[in-house]
Design a protein around this motif. Structure first.
Motif, PDB file in Angstrom:
ATOM      1  N   TYR A  92      12.702  -1.886   4.677  1.00  0.00           N
ATOM      2  CA  TYR A  92      11.913  -1.054   5.581  1.00  0.00           C
ATOM      3  C   TYR A  92      10.695  -1.746   6.170  1.00  0.00           C
ATOM      4  O   TYR A  92      10.004  -1.184   7.022  1.00  0.00           O
ATOM      5  N   GLU A 109      11.770   6.648  10.191  1.00  0.00           N
ATOM      6  CA  GLU A 109      12.661   6.247   9.084  1.00  0.00           C
ATOM      7  C   GLU A 109      12.721   7.349   8.038  1.00  0.00           C
ATOM      8  O   GLU A 109      11.711   7.980   7.749  1.00  0.00           O
ATOM      9  N   VAL A 110      13.884   7.529   7.441  1.00  0.00           N
ATOM     10  CA  VAL A 110      13.954   8.444   6.293  1.00  0.00           C
ATOM     11  C   VAL A 110      13.141   7.808   5.171  1.00  0.00           C
ATOM     12  O   VAL A 110      13.067   6.574   5.053  1.00  0.00           O
ATOM     13  N   LYS A 111      12.482   8.645   4.363  1.00  0.00           N
ATOM     14  CA  LYS A 111      11.715   8.118   3.227  1.00  0.00           C
ATOM     15  C   LYS A 111      12.596   8.229   1.992  1.00  0.00           C
ATOM     16  O   LYS A 111      12.731   9.291   1.399  1.00  0.00           O
ATOM     17  N   LEU A 112      13.218   7.092   1.626  1.00  0.00           N
ATOM     18  CA  LEU A 112      14.159   7.076   0.507  1.00  0.00           C
ATOM     19  C   LEU A 112      13.402   7.322  -0.795  1.00  0.00           C
ATOM     20  O   LEU A 112      12.300   6.813  -0.992  1.00  0.00           O
ATOM     21  N   VAL A 140       9.153   8.704   7.328  1.00  0.00           N
ATOM     22  CA  VAL A 140       8.033   7.789   7.572  1.00  0.00           C
ATOM     23  C   VAL A 140       7.971   7.508   9.067  1.00  0.00           C
ATOM     24  O   VAL A 140       8.970   7.086   9.661  1.00  0.00           O
ATOM     25  N   TRP A 183      -1.856   3.265  10.389  1.00  0.00           N
ATOM     26  CA  TRP A 183      -0.823   3.326  11.447  1.00  0.00           C
ATOM     27  C   TRP A 183       0.479   3.953  10.936  1.00  0.00           C
ATOM     28  O   TRP A 183       1.503   3.920  11.616  1.00  0.00           O
ATOM     29  N   GLU A 209      13.338  -0.248  -0.374  1.00  0.00           N
ATOM     30  CA  GLU A 209      13.465   0.758  -1.436  1.00  0.00           C
ATOM     31  C   GLU A 209      14.799   0.557  -2.139  1.00  0.00           C
ATOM     32  O   GLU A 209      15.848   0.463  -1.481  1.00  0.00           O
ATOM     33  N   LYS A 239       5.927   5.320  11.899  1.00  0.00           N
ATOM     34  CA  LYS A 239       5.044   4.150  12.030  1.00  0.00           C
ATOM     35  C   LYS A 239       4.848   3.835  13.502  1.00  0.00           C
ATOM     36  O   LYS A 239       5.804   3.905  14.272  1.00  0.00           O
ATOM     37  N   LEU A 276       0.822  -1.207   0.000  1.00  0.00           N
ATOM     38  CA  LEU A 276       0.000   0.000   0.000  1.00  0.00           C
ATOM     39  C   LEU A 276       0.859   1.261   0.000  1.00  0.00           C
ATOM     40  O   LEU A 276       2.036   1.226   0.357  1.00  0.00           O
ATOM     41  N   LEU A 310       1.472   5.307   1.259  1.00  0.00           N
ATOM     42  CA  LEU A 310       1.385   5.939   2.582  1.00  0.00           C
ATOM     43  C   LEU A 310       0.524   7.194   2.517  1.00  0.00           C
ATOM     44  O   LEU A 310       0.600   7.947   1.544  1.00  0.00           O
TER      45      LEU A 310
HETATM   46  C1  LIG Z   1       4.479   0.729   4.911  1.00  0.00           C
HETATM   47  C2  LIG Z   1       5.482   1.497   4.104  1.00  0.00           C
HETATM   48  C3  LIG Z   1       5.192   1.827   2.766  1.00  0.00           C
HETATM   49  C4  LIG Z   1       6.134   2.531   2.023  1.00  0.00           C
HETATM   50  C5  LIG Z   1       7.352   2.907   2.603  1.00  0.00           C
HETATM   51  C6  LIG Z   1       8.346   3.613   1.874  1.00  0.00           C
HETATM   52  C7  LIG Z   1       9.550   3.931   2.505  1.00  0.00           C
HETATM   53  C8  LIG Z   1      10.623   4.648   1.765  1.00  0.00           C
HETATM   54  N1  LIG Z   1      10.373   5.146   0.559  1.00  0.00           N
HETATM   55  O1  LIG Z   1      11.744   4.764   2.277  1.00  0.00           O
HETATM   56  C9  LIG Z   1       9.793   3.567   3.843  1.00  0.00           C
HETATM   57  C10 LIG Z   1       8.818   2.896   4.559  1.00  0.00           C
HETATM   58  O2  LIG Z   1       8.995   2.535   5.836  1.00  0.00           O
HETATM   59  C11 LIG Z   1       7.586   2.538   3.952  1.00  0.00           C
HETATM   60  N2  LIG Z   1       6.657   1.831   4.679  1.00  0.00           N
END
Ligand SMILES: Cc1ccc2cc(C(N)=O)cc(O)c2n1
Length: 323
Positions: free
Chosen positions: A225, A113-116, A288, A309, A173, A290, A80, A82
């Protein structure tokens, strides 16, 4: 002979171990020359006994004959997207909704977490062996890119250590670090070839190659991730502990991973990473957050397309790239 088989096994597990030390932990224990000697010994031994080559051997990362097309595969557990937050207020509202839903005033612990800024991928391991790699696609149907992901050094062909579930789907990622992107584009420019506009497009273009030998030549990395399908094994409840388990099994986990005891600490994390964003070795487009408990995640479930969540708090768009 048993002596050859046992030397092959020892070489493979040693090389897998040192590969993990170098690519995922960034903490090599041997010199590159020693690593190359191990690999050369393995190649020579496999050349003498080709019938003993196994698909998870470290020599099998060089890519193989081009495919004519990508096969579509189904994600048993949908991947899914985000929900987004664009302000502190949005993030505070996210936290409030969760507390309301859990009928609790307690602070919620979050994983940060950084969103890569790369391409999401799903990797399936059976008895510790990588059997399938697939793109997210539309979340339910993705493309089988197993041949391409096998060429990425930070993706284990065989899980390290023990205690992993019989079937384990790892999601992460795939991205191209900034330095690799600059170097790749400089070479392409010198050769009068097409340039990529940014590292994300470079990663996407590299994974779309039907000829995995081209993918093998691209400086790609993969950062885990989350987990998807899990059968025949138990995982910790806290998300940050799951990611630590994945690190022990051979995956690269982003070094900025942290846990926040409440939403205020999430805001501090967001600002801290935003400040150092341009100094990071890779592109990110947000953070991100969570809920750091699978039990609570299961209680909260998903909104139609996105988990209730989790939220991605995006940074303001960067000034456009000028090539
Ligand atoms: C559940 C989910 C969906 C997409 C995600 C995408 C990233 C990301 N682009 O780093 C990191 C995450 O922890 C993610 N976690």
């Amino acid at each position: 002979s048993p002596a050859v088989s046992s030397e092959l096994e020892q070489l493979r597990s040693a090389i897998n171990y040192h590969n993990h030390r170098y690519h995922s932990l960034d903490a090599p224990e041997i010199s590159d020359a020693e690593y190359d000697r191990l690999m050369q010994r393995l190649k020579n031994l496999e050349a003498e006994h080709p019938e003993l080559i196994t698909p998870d051997s470290p020599t099998q990362r060089v890519g193989s004959a081009p495919l004519s097309a990508f096969v579509t595969v189904v994600h048993e557990m949908p991947m899914l997207s985000l929900d987004n937050a664009f302000s502190d207020e949005d993030l505070l509202a996210f936290n409030k909704r969760i507390q309301d839903r859990l009928k609790s005033k307690e602070d919620i612990e979050f994983a940060c977490e950084v969103k890569l800024d790369g391409i999401a991928v799903s990797l399936i391991y059976r008895d510790g062996i990588l059997v399938r790699g697939a793109t997210r696609g539309d979340g339910t149907n993705g493309e089988d890119i197993t041949q391409n992901v096998r060429t990425i050094a930070s993706i284990p062909l065989r899980l390290l250590g023990k205690g992993y579930p019989q079937t384990l789907e790892v999601r992460g990622e795939i991205y191209m670090p900034k330095a690799g992107f600059e170097k790749f584009n400089a070479k392409a420019f010198a050769a009068g070839e097409k340039l990529f506009i940014n590292p994300r497009n470079a990663a996407a273009g590299s994974l779309r190659q039907l000829d995995s030998r081209l993918t093998a030549a691209r400086p790609l990395e993969m950062c885990a991730y989350s987990v998807g399908l899990v059968e025949g094994g138990e995982l910790p409840d806290r998300h940050t502990d799951i990611l630590k388990s994945l690190q022990g099994w051979g995956f690269l986990i982003n070094r900025e991973l942290d846990a926040a005891n409440n939403i205020q600490e999430c805001l501090e994390y967001y600002r801290r990473i935003h400040e150092k964003r341009s100094a990071l070795a890779y592109d990110i487009d947000g953070i991100v957050f969570k809920v750091n408990s699978r039990k609570l995640q299961d209680e909260l479930g998903f909104i139609s397309r996105a988990p209730r969540w989790a939220v991605a708090y995006k940074f303001p768009a960067q000034e456009e790239m000028t090539l």
